[in-house]
Design a protein around this motif. Structure first.
Motif, PDB file in Angstrom:
ATOM      1  N   LEU A 106       0.836  -1.210   0.000  1.00 42.89           N
ATOM      2  CA  LEU A 106       0.000   0.000   0.000  1.00 42.89           C
ATOM      3  C   LEU A 106       0.868   1.257   0.000  1.00 42.89           C
ATOM      4  CD1 LEU A 106      -2.903  -0.951   2.452  1.00 42.89           C
ATOM      5  CD2 LEU A 106      -3.015  -0.678  -0.033  1.00 42.89           C
ATOM      6  N   PHE A 107       1.954   1.241   0.758  1.00 39.16           N
ATOM      7  CA  PHE A 107       2.887   2.375   0.739  1.00 39.16           C
ATOM      8  C   PHE A 107       3.475   2.558  -0.658  1.00 39.16           C
ATOM      9  CE2 PHE A 107       3.365   2.122   5.479  1.00 39.16           C
ATOM     10  CZ  PHE A 107       3.034   3.438   5.730  1.00 39.16           C
ATOM     11  N   GLU A 108       3.855   1.456  -1.298  1.00 45.28           N
ATOM     12  CA  GLU A 108       4.428   1.544  -2.642  1.00 45.28           C
ATOM     13  C   GLU A 108       3.413   2.116  -3.627  1.00 45.28           C
ATOM     14  OE1 GLU A 108       6.262  -1.938  -4.175  1.00 45.28           O
ATOM     15  OE2 GLU A 108       7.174  -2.501  -2.264  1.00 45.28           O
ATOM     16  N   ILE A 109       2.166   1.632  -3.561  1.00 49.00           N
ATOM     17  CA  ILE A 109       1.154   2.062  -4.525  1.00 49.00           C
ATOM     18  C   ILE A 109       0.749   3.513  -4.290  1.00 49.00           C
ATOM     19  CG2 ILE A 109      -1.225   1.683  -5.286  1.00 49.00           C
ATOM     20  CD1 ILE A 109      -0.823  -1.297  -4.755  1.00 49.00           C
ATOM     21  N   VAL A 110       0.404   3.841  -3.041  1.00 49.65           N
ATOM     22  CA  VAL A 110      -0.142   5.172  -2.748  1.00 49.65           C
ATOM     23  C   VAL A 110       0.955   6.240  -2.837  1.00 49.65           C
ATOM     24  CG1 VAL A 110      -1.273   6.616  -1.023  1.00 49.65           C
ATOM     25  CG2 VAL A 110      -1.975   4.221  -1.309  1.00 49.65           C
ATOM     26  N   ILE A 111       2.025   6.055  -2.088  1.00 48.54           N
ATOM     27  CA  ILE A 111       3.070   7.088  -2.042  1.00 48.54           C
ATOM     28  C   ILE A 111       3.958   7.032  -3.278  1.00 48.54           C
ATOM     29  CG2 ILE A 111       5.042   7.972  -0.747  1.00 48.54           C
ATOM     30  CD1 ILE A 111       3.775   6.926   1.785  1.00 48.54           C
TER      31      ILE A 111
END
Length: 307
Positions: A106-111
């Motif tokens: 989720l960090f990779e996708i969103v940020i």
């Protein structure tokens, strides 16, 4: 599409067999696991022979592998040297690591994708330069340094979080470990998205969409972003297995008893059944993730068709 999926599934069989065979051979040359069972003292010959017979270590390696694969198809991953079933260890370790991997992804996708889009659309500007320098620093710093530094500052010095994760390992407790685990991959996703956006922005189909008078947000989301995400999806898909298998450092720092912790303990104690069993599941995760990535290509780019 159906024939393509069937063909890919058939191709996964020799890859799976070759990977597990290589892993089995590598693990079995780590050392004598019986010596580790006896601790600092050397096992007497009778006890060592009994232990080898009990765990099937007295047979040739190829026969051990065939026995292991035969048991694997019945759901039996073997028994650890402490008498605990490997499947029991998996039932407690994999849910924790899956939650940690979800947070990291989720960090990779969103940020990562958001920063990549912003910098790709503003290439050469101060925000682009700042993000590029920051991601370069993140890539250059080892994960254990990032993890220990954040744990010291946020957990020990400032007291914003608990320095270690509880046995329940809830999503809230895994936010910081997930960020540490995803830090390097997040930087790569940012740079990859930026490059792809900047290149596709000069494409003919984007200029045509702009010339037709389409709104800017539609040009970016419907035309530019979809094609630009193809290499990013490839990276994230292959990164899922890498995050699950490469969480050893992060899980050790934050005392998370997941897959990385069990692999570390298995390697430390030369517990071949545990190591081979966990890595076998990780191989399956890699294969399935790559298949899903290939199928997503057709969703992102309608021009891609599978025969």
């Amino acid at each position: 599409m159906g024939r393509y999926v069937a063909r890919r599934l058939l191709q996964m069989i020799p890859v799976f067999i070759g990977s597990t065979l290589l892993i089995f051979l590598m693990v079995n040359v780590m050392g004598d696991p019986v010596a580790g069972l006896c601790g600092d003292r050397q096992c007497d010959p009778a006890t060592a022979a009994q232990l080898r017979k009990e765990f099937g270590l007295d047979k040739p390696v190829w026969q051990q592998y065939l026995t292991y694969m035969g048991n694997l198809f019945t759901g039996d991953f073997g028994t650890a040297f402490n008498g605990q079933e490997v499947t029991e260890l998996m039932s407690t370790a994999f849910p924790v690591t899956i939650r940690l991997t979800i947070v990291a992804i989720l960090f990779e996708i969103v940020i990562g994708i958001s920063l990549g889009v912003v910098t790709g659309l503003r290439r050469g500007r101060p925000v682009d330069t700042s993000v590029l320098m920051t991601t370069l620093v993140v890539i250059s710093v080892p994960t254990f340094v990032t993890g220990l530094l954040l744990q010291l500052l946020l957990g020990v010095k400032w007291g914003w979080i608990k320095p270690s994760v509880s046995p329940e390992a809830t999503f809230g407790e895994l936010v910081l470990p997930g960020l540490v685990l995803a830090s390097v991959s997040l930087a790569y996703v940012t740079r990859l998205t930026r490059t792809s956006i900047a290149e596709n922005r000069r494409s003919d189909y984007v200029r045509t969409a702009v010339a037709k008078g389409l709104p800017r947000h539609r040009v970016i989301t419907r035309h530019l972003l979809r094609n630009s995400l193809i290499p990013v999806v490839t990276f994230i898909g292959t990164d899922i297995g890498a995050l699950m298998g490469g969480a050893i450092v992060t899980e050790r720092i934050f005392n998370i008893h997941g897959v990385g912790y069990q692999l570390y303990q298995g390697i430390l104690r030369q517990n071949t059944q545990t190591v081979v069993g966990f890595v076998t599941v990780l191989v399956l995760v890699f294969l399935v993730a790559n298949l899903l990535v290939d199928l997503l290509y057709a969703v992102l780019d309608p021009r891609i068709r599978y025969a």
